[in-house]
Design a protein around this motif. Structure first.
Motif, PDB file in Angstrom:
ATOM      1  N   MET A 215      -0.984  -7.224   6.426  1.00  0.00           N
ATOM      2  CA  MET A 215       0.168  -6.374   6.155  1.00  0.00           C
ATOM      3  C   MET A 215      -0.153  -5.307   5.104  1.00  0.00           C
ATOM      4  O   MET A 215       0.230  -4.140   5.242  1.00  0.00           O
ATOM      5  CB  MET A 215       1.364  -7.218   5.706  1.00  0.00           C
ATOM      6  CG  MET A 215       1.900  -8.162   6.761  1.00  0.00           C
ATOM      7  SD  MET A 215       2.357  -7.347   8.319  1.00  0.00           S
ATOM      8  CE  MET A 215       3.631  -6.210   7.759  1.00  0.00           C
ATOM      9  N   MET A 216      -0.862  -5.676   4.044  1.00  0.00           N
ATOM     10  CA  MET A 216      -1.191  -4.708   3.001  1.00  0.00           C
ATOM     11  C   MET A 216      -2.223  -3.706   3.485  1.00  0.00           C
ATOM     12  O   MET A 216      -2.180  -2.523   3.118  1.00  0.00           O
ATOM     13  CB  MET A 216      -1.697  -5.431   1.747  1.00  0.00           C
ATOM     14  CG  MET A 216      -0.645  -6.279   1.050  1.00  0.00           C
ATOM     15  SD  MET A 216       0.940  -5.428   0.809  1.00  0.00           S
ATOM     16  CE  MET A 216       0.439  -3.988  -0.128  1.00  0.00           C
ATOM     17  N   ALA A 217      -3.159  -4.140   4.326  1.00  0.00           N
ATOM     18  CA  ALA A 217      -4.116  -3.207   4.919  1.00  0.00           C
ATOM     19  C   ALA A 217      -3.403  -2.210   5.812  1.00  0.00           C
ATOM     20  O   ALA A 217      -3.707  -0.999   5.799  1.00  0.00           O
ATOM     21  CB  ALA A 217      -5.173  -3.977   5.707  1.00  0.00           C
ATOM     22  N   THR A 218      -2.437  -2.680   6.585  1.00  0.00           N
ATOM     23  CA  THR A 218      -1.660  -1.802   7.467  1.00  0.00           C
ATOM     24  C   THR A 218      -0.823  -0.825   6.656  1.00  0.00           C
ATOM     25  O   THR A 218      -0.713   0.355   7.004  1.00  0.00           O
ATOM     26  CB  THR A 218      -0.748  -2.646   8.375  1.00  0.00           C
ATOM     27  OG1 THR A 218      -1.534  -3.609   9.073  1.00  0.00           O
ATOM     28  CG2 THR A 218      -0.025  -1.765   9.388  1.00  0.00           C
ATOM     29  N   PHE A 219      -0.240  -1.301   5.558  1.00  0.00           N
ATOM     30  CA  PHE A 219       0.553  -0.437   4.680  1.00  0.00           C
ATOM     31  C   PHE A 219      -0.320   0.654   4.054  1.00  0.00           C
ATOM     32  O   PHE A 219       0.053   1.837   4.040  1.00  0.00           O
ATOM     33  CB  PHE A 219       1.213  -1.276   3.590  1.00  0.00           C
ATOM     34  CG  PHE A 219       2.007  -0.484   2.594  1.00  0.00           C
ATOM     35  CD1 PHE A 219       3.241   0.054   2.932  1.00  0.00           C
ATOM     36  CD2 PHE A 219       1.519  -0.267   1.307  1.00  0.00           C
ATOM     37  CE1 PHE A 219       3.970   0.801   2.010  1.00  0.00           C
ATOM     38  CE2 PHE A 219       2.249   0.466   0.386  1.00  0.00           C
ATOM     39  CZ  PHE A 219       3.468   1.002   0.730  1.00  0.00           C
ATOM     40  N   ALA A 220      -1.498   0.275   3.539  1.00  0.00           N
ATOM     41  CA  ALA A 220      -2.409   1.254   2.929  1.00  0.00           C
ATOM     42  C   ALA A 220      -2.899   2.255   3.973  1.00  0.00           C
ATOM     43  O   ALA A 220      -3.031   3.458   3.686  1.00  0.00           O
ATOM     44  CB  ALA A 220      -3.596   0.536   2.290  1.00  0.00           C
ATOM     45  N   PHE A 221      -3.154   1.776   5.182  1.00  0.00           N
ATOM     46  CA  PHE A 221      -3.590   2.655   6.267  1.00  0.00           C
ATOM     47  C   PHE A 221      -2.496   3.667   6.605  1.00  0.00           C
ATOM     48  O   PHE A 221      -2.779   4.844   6.852  1.00  0.00           O
ATOM     49  CB  PHE A 221      -3.930   1.807   7.496  1.00  0.00           C
ATOM     50  CG  PHE A 221      -4.646   2.553   8.585  1.00  0.00           C
ATOM     51  CD1 PHE A 221      -6.001   2.815   8.478  1.00  0.00           C
ATOM     52  CD2 PHE A 221      -3.974   2.970   9.712  1.00  0.00           C
ATOM     53  CE1 PHE A 221      -6.669   3.500   9.489  1.00  0.00           C
ATOM     54  CE2 PHE A 221      -4.620   3.657  10.722  1.00  0.00           C
ATOM     55  CZ  PHE A 221      -5.980   3.914  10.610  1.00  0.00           C
TER      56      PHE A 221
END
Length: 312
Positions: A215-221
């Motif tokens: 989820m945090m990787a998707t948010f940063a992306f």
């Protein structure tokens, strides 16, 4: 698509920073084991410790007006502790092979931070380096280019997770030995205590901790693609990673609507312990909310990246 993903992987692993993160991850796993080995003090009589814990739980259960959710949690712990004494099964200690593997899942937070850095620079760096136009003149569509970057980011996270598991297992075996390799994991299911595979439990803990990572990787992306700013993406995602859960816990103490927030649902390990953040939350509810946020983040990323004009 495969050539695009390969190209993105080359960009990731050709950077010195990536190999520095890999080395730091391995060093963290080793340092954690050495610290535990040097500081952990095993109880002289584990049965007496468990018996004392049972008395403490029984005292709490005798109190009135206990929240139902907390009462259920205490009852489960009571049954598990009684099962331990009856079948002579020690509690899982930190200075054991399995205990360290379970604790090593906490290092996934470091992997999340590293993945945020990679995800934040995936799209934004193309704009800052001026290579975005060269990338978009390729025959592949914008959607394929964006998808390849996202897949490469998740593959980086997966590689780091596998590295953490392998290094932690090797370090745990070397430092703590493998005398308790056949030790079972005790779980409470359908009103009874059952013995399960410890390996499956460790894999479950790793898998549940990966939810926050994805989820945090998707948010940063998303931030990287929407605002085209590397520093902003890292800053916002890192702030959300470390501050978001604390704010959510504070809100959950006062408002039931806090269960709809992202960080109320990213920690799925709360359902292993039987203590959801907000009473009434279930595993299926959290998974549904995570899917909503996941689709929202990716929809914004794809829509804005496909529609944006690229300025020379």
């Amino acid at each position: 698509m495969l050539s695009l993903i390969q190209n993105e992987n080359m960009k990731i692993y050709r950077r010195f920073g990536t190999w520095f993160m890999i080395g730091l991850l391995a060093l963290s796993a080793l340092a954690g084991a050495l610290i535990i080995n040097a500081t952990y003090k095993e109880p002289a009589n584990w049965k007496a410790e468990v018996a004392s814990e049972i008395k403490g739980i029984e005292a709490q259960l005798s109190e009135e007006k206990l929240p139902k959710m907390y009462k259920n949690h205490l009852e489960q712990q009571l049954k598990i502790n009684e099962y331990r004494l009856e079948h002579n099964i020690k509690p899982l200690a930190s200075n054991t092979f399995w205990g360290y593997l379970v604790n090593s899942a906490d290092i996934i937070a470091l992997i999340t931070l590293f993945t945020i850095i990679v995800a934040a620079g995936s799209v934004a760096s193309e704009f800052s380096w001026g290579t975005i136009k060269m990338l978009l003149i390729r025959p592949a569509s914008r959607s394929k280019i964006l998808l390849s970057k996202y897949i490469a980011t998740l593959l980086f996270a997966l590689s780091m997770l596998l590295l953490l598991f392998v290094v932690s297992a090797a370090v745990g075996a070397a430092v703590f030995g493998m005398e308790n390799i056949r030790e079972p994991y005790l779980a409470y299911q359908n009103g009874a205590v059952v013995e399960k595979s410890m390996l499956l439990h460790v894999m479950q803990v790793y898998a549940l901790n990966c939810v926050d990572l994805v989820m945090m990787a998707t948010f940063a992306f998303m931030i990287s693609a929407v605002f085209r700013n590397h520093s902003l993406a890292i800053g916002l995602a890192t702030f959300a990673l470390f501050v978001g859960p604390q704010i959510t816990v504070f809100l959950a103490m006062k408002f039931d609507w806090a269960k709809y927030l992202l960080f109320a649902n990213t920690d799925l390990t709360q359902y292993i312990d039987g203590m959801p953040l907000v009473e009434g939350m279930t595993m299926s509810f959290s998974i549904m909310m995570l899917l909503v946020y996941f689709v929202l983040f990716n929809t914004l990323t794809w829509f804005i990246f496909r529609k944006r004009d690229i300025v020379a």
